[in-house]
Structure formats: structure tokens, C-alpha cells
Design a protein around this motif. Structure first.
Motif, PDB file in Angstrom:
ATOM      1  N   THR A  23       0.817  -1.217   0.000  1.00 51.58           N
ATOM      2  CA  THR A  23       0.000   0.000   0.000  1.00 51.58           C
ATOM      3  C   THR A  23       0.845   1.260   0.000  1.00 51.58           C
ATOM      4  O   THR A  23       0.346   2.330  -0.338  1.00 51.58           O
ATOM      5  N   LYS A  28      -1.386   3.771  -2.424  1.00 50.11           N
ATOM      6  CA  LYS A  28      -1.705   3.004  -3.639  1.00 50.11           C
ATOM      7  C   LYS A  28      -3.136   2.481  -3.492  1.00 50.11           C
ATOM      8  O   LYS A  28      -3.435   1.746  -2.551  1.00 50.11           O
ATOM      9  N   TRP A  30      -5.454   0.282  -5.212  1.00 53.32           N
ATOM     10  CA  TRP A  30      -5.880  -1.115  -5.209  1.00 53.32           C
ATOM     11  C   TRP A  30      -5.208  -1.940  -4.126  1.00 53.32           C
ATOM     12  O   TRP A  30      -5.902  -2.734  -3.458  1.00 53.32           O
ATOM     13  N   VAL A  33      -7.170  -1.091  -1.017  1.00 51.57           N
ATOM     14  CA  VAL A  33      -8.505  -1.688  -0.995  1.00 51.57           C
ATOM     15  C   VAL A  33      -8.418  -3.169  -0.627  1.00 51.57           C
ATOM     16  O   VAL A  33      -9.151  -3.663   0.243  1.00 51.57           O
ATOM     17  N   ILE A  34      -7.514  -3.885  -1.271  1.00 56.12           N
ATOM     18  CA  ILE A  34      -7.349  -5.320  -1.007  1.00 56.12           C
ATOM     19  C   ILE A  34      -6.910  -5.554   0.433  1.00 56.12           C
ATOM     20  O   ILE A  34      -7.407  -6.465   1.113  1.00 56.12           O
TER      21      ILE A  34
END
Length: 108
Positions: A23, A28, A30, A33-34
Motif C-alpha cells: 500500500t 496506492k 488497489w 482496498v485489497i
């Protein structure tokens, strides 16, 4: 079933802990989010596991699975130290996790 939930929670613990590296301080999109989804799922499965597993046992095993998995993935993905003494102490965490499972008084 609670032990399966705890194991799954531990896997998501590994996922979000490693995800933090990707991250880059949550800059970052995505990877962030993951990672956040991994956190939520980890807590969800942990919360289901503690319905029957004592909280002290479940929490220790959850963090142990996360610590061991994250340490090994750190070695593989990020080139962290693979010194014998480091692996030995990680092995001791595994022994502790096994001991907690064996001597837990949970019915599940």
C-alpha cells in the motif's frame, strides 16, 4: 468449525499484513482496498472463532499464524533475513501455536 474459522482468519491476517507493504502508506489505491478487505475478513473470521474458542487462545493463535506467515513471506517476497536463528525463533512460535491448540479447552 471454529478452528477452521480461526485458521482462515490467520490466513487473512497474513494477507493484510503483507498487503501493508504494497500500500506504501495507503497511497496506492488497489493494494489499499485489497488490504482493507483482508483486514475486515480477518476480523470477521476471528469474531466467529471466538464464539467457542477462548479469546486468549484464539488471539494468540491468530497473531501467531499472522506472524509466522508474514515472516516467511517477508523472506520470500522482500528478501528479509533467512538466518538460522530467525527461523528457529519462528519455529518456536509454531510450537506455541500447536501447544495452544492441543491444550485448549474449546469444545469445537
Amino acid at each position: 468449525m471454529s478452528w477452521i474459522y480461526l485458521f482462515i482468519a490467520g490466513l487473512f491476517e497474513i494477507g493484510w499484513a503483507v498487503g501493508l507493504k504494497y500500500t506504501e502508506g495507503f497511497t496506492k489505491f488497489w493494494p489499499s482496498v485489497i488490504t482493507i478487505i483482508g483486514m475486515i475478513l480477518s476480523f470477521y473470521f476471528l469474531s466467529n472463532a471466538v464464539k467457542t474458542i477462548p479469546i486468549g487462545t484464539a488471539y494468540a493463535i491468530w497473531t501467531g499464524i499472522g506472524a509466522v506467515g508474514t515472516a516467511f513471506l517477508g523472506m520470500i517476497l522482500f528478501g528479509e533475513s533467512k538466518e538460522f536463528i530467525r527461523i528457529f525463533f519462528i519455529f518456536l512460535i509454531v510450537i506455541g501455536i500447536i501447544g495452544l491448540k492441543i491444550f485448549s479447552n474449546a469444545d469445537s
